[in-house]
Design an enzyme around this catalytic site. Structure first.
Site, PDB file in Angstrom:
ATOM      1  N   GLU A   1      -6.747   3.580  -5.810  1.00 16.33           N
ATOM      2  CA  GLU A   1      -8.035   3.747  -5.133  1.00 16.33           C
ATOM      3  C   GLU A   1      -8.713   4.986  -5.713  1.00 16.33           C
ATOM      4  O   GLU A   1      -8.261   6.109  -5.495  1.00 16.33           O
ATOM      5  CB  GLU A   1      -7.834   3.926  -3.620  1.00 16.33           C
ATOM      6  CG  GLU A   1      -9.161   3.890  -2.878  1.00 16.33           C
ATOM      7  CD  GLU A   1      -9.125   4.470  -1.473  1.00 16.33           C
ATOM      8  OE1 GLU A   1     -10.098   4.253  -0.744  1.00 16.33           O
ATOM      9  OE2 GLU A   1      -8.146   5.154  -1.113  1.00 16.33           O
TER      10      GLU A   1
ATOM     11  N   HIS B   1     -11.402  -2.775   3.680  1.00 16.01           N
ATOM     12  CA  HIS B   1     -11.276  -2.339   5.073  1.00 16.01           C
ATOM     13  C   HIS B   1     -12.001  -1.024   5.364  1.00 16.01           C
ATOM     14  O   HIS B   1     -11.953  -0.545   6.492  1.00 16.01           O
ATOM     15  CB  HIS B   1      -9.785  -2.204   5.407  1.00 16.01           C
ATOM     16  CG  HIS B   1      -9.132  -1.124   4.609  1.00 16.01           C
ATOM     17  ND1 HIS B   1      -8.969  -1.210   3.240  1.00 16.01           N
ATOM     18  CD2 HIS B   1      -8.638   0.086   4.957  1.00 16.01           C
ATOM     19  CE1 HIS B   1      -8.403  -0.105   2.803  1.00 16.01           C
ATOM     20  NE2 HIS B   1      -8.190   0.698   3.816  1.00 16.01           N
ATOM     21  N   ASP B   2     -12.610  -0.432   4.351  1.00 19.01           N
ATOM     22  CA  ASP B   2     -13.328   0.830   4.558  1.00 19.01           C
ATOM     23  C   ASP B   2     -14.843   0.669   4.463  1.00 19.01           C
ATOM     24  O   ASP B   2     -15.575   1.644   4.631  1.00 19.01           O
ATOM     25  CB  ASP B   2     -12.909   1.859   3.500  1.00 19.01           C
ATOM     26  CG  ASP B   2     -11.459   2.270   3.625  1.00 19.01           C
ATOM     27  OD1 ASP B   2     -10.938   2.268   4.753  1.00 19.01           O
ATOM     28  OD2 ASP B   2     -10.853   2.592   2.589  1.00 19.01           O
TER      29      ASP B   2
ATOM     30  N   ASP C   1       0.860  -1.181   0.000  1.00 15.85           N
ATOM     31  CA  ASP C   1       0.000   0.000   0.000  1.00 15.85           C
ATOM     32  C   ASP C   1       0.900   1.236   0.000  1.00 15.85           C
ATOM     33  O   ASP C   1       1.894   1.276   0.705  1.00 15.85           O
ATOM     34  CB  ASP C   1      -0.862  -0.029   1.272  1.00 15.85           C
ATOM     35  CG  ASP C   1      -2.259   0.481   1.039  1.00 15.85           C
ATOM     36  OD1 ASP C   1      -2.388   1.567   0.451  1.00 15.85           O
ATOM     37  OD2 ASP C   1      -3.222  -0.182   1.466  1.00 15.85           O
TER      38      ASP C   1
ATOM     39  N   ASP D   1      -3.210   4.618  -2.387  1.00 18.90           N
ATOM     40  CA  ASP D   1      -4.257   5.185  -1.551  1.00 18.90           C
ATOM     41  C   ASP D   1      -4.739   6.534  -2.105  1.00 18.90           C
ATOM     42  O   ASP D   1      -3.913   7.382  -2.469  1.00 18.90           O
ATOM     43  CB  ASP D   1      -3.656   5.389  -0.152  1.00 18.90           C
ATOM     44  CG  ASP D   1      -4.681   5.695   0.902  1.00 18.90           C
ATOM     45  OD1 ASP D   1      -5.526   4.821   1.164  1.00 18.90           O
ATOM     46  OD2 ASP D   1      -4.647   6.806   1.471  1.00 18.90           O
TER      47      ASP D   1
HETATM   48  C1  GLC Z   1      -8.095   5.340   2.003  1.00 23.70           C
HETATM   49  C2  GLC Z   1      -7.908   4.159   2.907  1.00 23.70           C
HETATM   50  C3  GLC Z   1      -8.527   4.472   4.233  1.00 23.70           C
HETATM   51  C4  GLC Z   1      -7.785   5.653   4.841  1.00 23.70           C
HETATM   52  C5  GLC Z   1      -7.773   6.824   3.876  1.00 23.70           C
HETATM   53  C6  GLC Z   1      -6.746   7.822   4.268  1.00 23.70           C
HETATM   54  O1  GLC Z   1      -9.416   5.587   1.702  1.00 23.70           O
HETATM   55  O2  GLC Z   1      -8.432   3.019   2.304  1.00 23.70           O
HETATM   56  O3  GLC Z   1      -8.510   3.380   5.111  1.00 23.70           O
HETATM   57  O4  GLC Z   1      -8.386   6.035   6.025  1.00 23.70           O
HETATM   58  O5  GLC Z   1      -7.462   6.450   2.559  1.00 23.70           O
HETATM   59  O6  GLC Z   1      -5.461   7.342   4.024  1.00 23.70           O
END
Ligand code: GLC
Length: 541
Positions: free
Chosen positions: A273, A335-336, A103, A205
């Protein structure tokens, strides 16, 4: 046409805090992952056979956002191990044919990163411009109306220098200034550091956030917002995200970033993402497929859909939006978000079959193979900053609970009480129990992965939707001689599908149905999904 490893791969996402604790502190770690690799792929039919793992951040971090606040991009947090443990993990994974995706958190660092410590120390520090600092408005309020994803405004005033800094997550995640070439170089160096170590790819991310409007203009007020329903702290929800993300000038940076990857052998992959409307989302592949290999596609996870007709529409819209030569991908849990089992209820097995049979790379979230559900977190155990900022309804803890390995205390995850509670039903829902039960969801996933691995049609083939049936999503996958038909009944009714010719049922979500010849019409049970192959000759053995 040749295919890259990441096109035929199935990726398994590991949230390292919750997979396996080897050190006995209630938090998972890299050594724990090493110990569990055989579960994911030991090269035989006994294991699941995942091709790649994506590990959420394990870098040095004060853990204000559980690792998404990085204080050293080139080191492992002692909580998870050290660089040596990582190297051993990488070697052990590669030995088993498992690729490793890490990541990358380029939009913001931790406020404890030496860069930010220097940047905030004074207005004329050489690294001041590494982050986004602005003067208050005349009345002392923040420079613009942007809100944080975690609640509250996106700006925090630094009393010492009298300026605000930008953070679209928690205040301990200040945003880096990618318009400064030195910042870009430093973050590119971090990519090279891990590529040199041998990682196979990066999940990036919030990559669409790294460039913001140069003038940091106010976002337009959201005309559809219902202020009585909005959480009082949800400043972001009051506006439309026009200027804080997805700016056109992010694309040249992504092209440059991609060139770093292309200089390495082994087809290292970039997964981004990303969200947003399809046309803008598709641009992240790059005009000449020269940016992100796979912008994550969250549509089947995030957008509401219940019926087969709605699922088909989303898949067909996606297929139509992808640029020529671009490769799709699907995600049903991470995980979100909420757990797949909770999101889909009785449709979960058919949804999993869909994920693993559509055209494109599937990413599977740890524990979804068992059907782990959202876990209610008692108020005193809440960990997630988003739940703290926006209330329990926005908690991401619910889907981050420990992996359930067996029926011993703490589900075999840890010797001590874990950082988040284990699901109540772990004594029946765990790897050991489901391995022993031929009709379990775990065994369905195993069989689906096996079927997919052995079928060019399923792993790299073309896709075509076959009917308009509102309740059954019927589609064809093919590659060369190999052809598979998938029928997914997302309704609670029994429905007959016309397959138009004799076929062989290879696998059903109702795993009591064994391989059998099918005359041309097949009656699906409620919520049943089925994969068919050519009559007679097919074998899944
Ligand atoms: C992304 C991650 C999340 C995190 C955010 C800030 O959306 O998946 O878990 O809190 O970025 O880094």
């Amino acid at each position: 046409m040749s295919y890259k490893w990441w096109q035929s791969a199935v990726i398994y996402q590991i949230y390292p805090r919750s997979f396996q604790d080897s050190s006995g502190n209630g938090i998972g770690d890299l050594q724990g992952i090493i110990e569990r690799l055989d579960y994911l792929n030991d090269g035989t039919r006994d294991s699941l056979g995942f091709d790649a793992i994506w590990i959420s951040p394990f870098f040095k971090s004060p853990m204000k956002d559980h690792g998404y606040d990085v204080s050293d991009y080139c080191d492992v947090d002692p909580l998870f191990g050290d660089l040596d443990t990582f190297d051993r993990l990488l070697a052990a994974a590669h030995q088993r044919g498992i690729k490793v995706i890490i990541d990358y958190v380029p939009n913001h660092s931790s406020d404890q990163h030496p860069w930010f410590i220097a940047s905030r120390s004074s207005k004329d520090n050489p690294q001041r411009d590494w982050y986004i600092w602005r003067d208050p408005k005349a009345d002392g309020s923040p420079p613009n109306n942007w809100g944080s994803f975690m609640g509250g405004p996106a700006w925090t005033l630094d009393e010492h220098t009298g300026q605000y800094y930008l953070h679209q997550f928690v205040p301990e995640q200040p945003e880096l200034n990618w318009r400064n070439p030195a910042v870009k170089e430093a973050l590119f160096d971090a990519i090279r550091f891990w590529l040199d170590r041998g990682v196979d790819g990066f999940r990036m991310d919030v990559i669409g956030l790294i460039i913001k409007d140069e003038m940091l203009r106010d976002n337009p007020v959201n005309p559809n917002v219902n202020l009585t329903e909005l959480h009082p702290n949800d400043v972001m929800g009051r506006t439309q995200s026009l200027y804080n993300l997805d700016q056109d000038d992010v694309h040249p940076i992504l092209k440059e970033m991609r060139q770093i990857f292309d200089r390495y052998d082994g087809d290292r992959v970039i997964i981004g993402e990303l969200w947003g409307p399809l046309d803008r989302w598709a641009r992240y592949y790059g005009e000449n497929l020269d940016e992100i290999h796979m912008p994550f596609n969250f549509r089947l996870m995030d957008e509401p859909w219940e019926t087969a007709a709605e699922a088909r529409q989303k898949v067909n819209d996606l297929e139509a939006a992808i640029p020529a030569g671009g490769w799709p991908n699907y995600v049903l849990g991470n995980h979100d978000r909420i757990r797949l089992a909770t999101r889909f209820g009785p449709r979960a097995r058919a949804a999993i079959m869909m994920l693993l049979t559509l055209r494109g790379t599937p990413t599977f979230y740890y524990g979804d193979e068992l059907g782990i559900k959202n876990v209610d977190i008692p108020p005193e155990k809440v960990q997630d900053p988003q739940a703290k900022g926006l209330g329990a309804g926005r908690s991401r803890d619910v889907a981050r609970t420990p992996m359930q390995w067996d029926d011993t205390p703490h589900a075999g995850f840890s010797r001590v009480e874990p950082w988040l509670p284990v699901e109540d039903e772990y004594q029946v829902r765990n790897v050991t129990a489901q391995t022993a039960d031929p009709s379990s969801q775990l065994n369905l996933v195993k069989q689906l992965l096996y079927l997919r691995r052995g079928s060019a049609a399923l792993s790299i083939g073309e896709y075509e939707s076959l009917s308009d049936d509102p309740h059954v999503f019927l589609f064809r996958r093919w590659h060369g001689e190999d052809e598979k038909i998938v029928a997914l009944n997302f309704s609670g009714k029994r429905i007959s599908v016309d397959l138009e010719r004799p076929l062989t049922l290879l696998l059903s979500t109702a795993v009591d149905r064994t391989r059998q010849a099918v005359s041309g019409v097949f009656e699906l049970r409620p919520y049943e999904g089925a994969v068919f192959g050519a009559a007679d000759k097919e074998s899944i053995e």
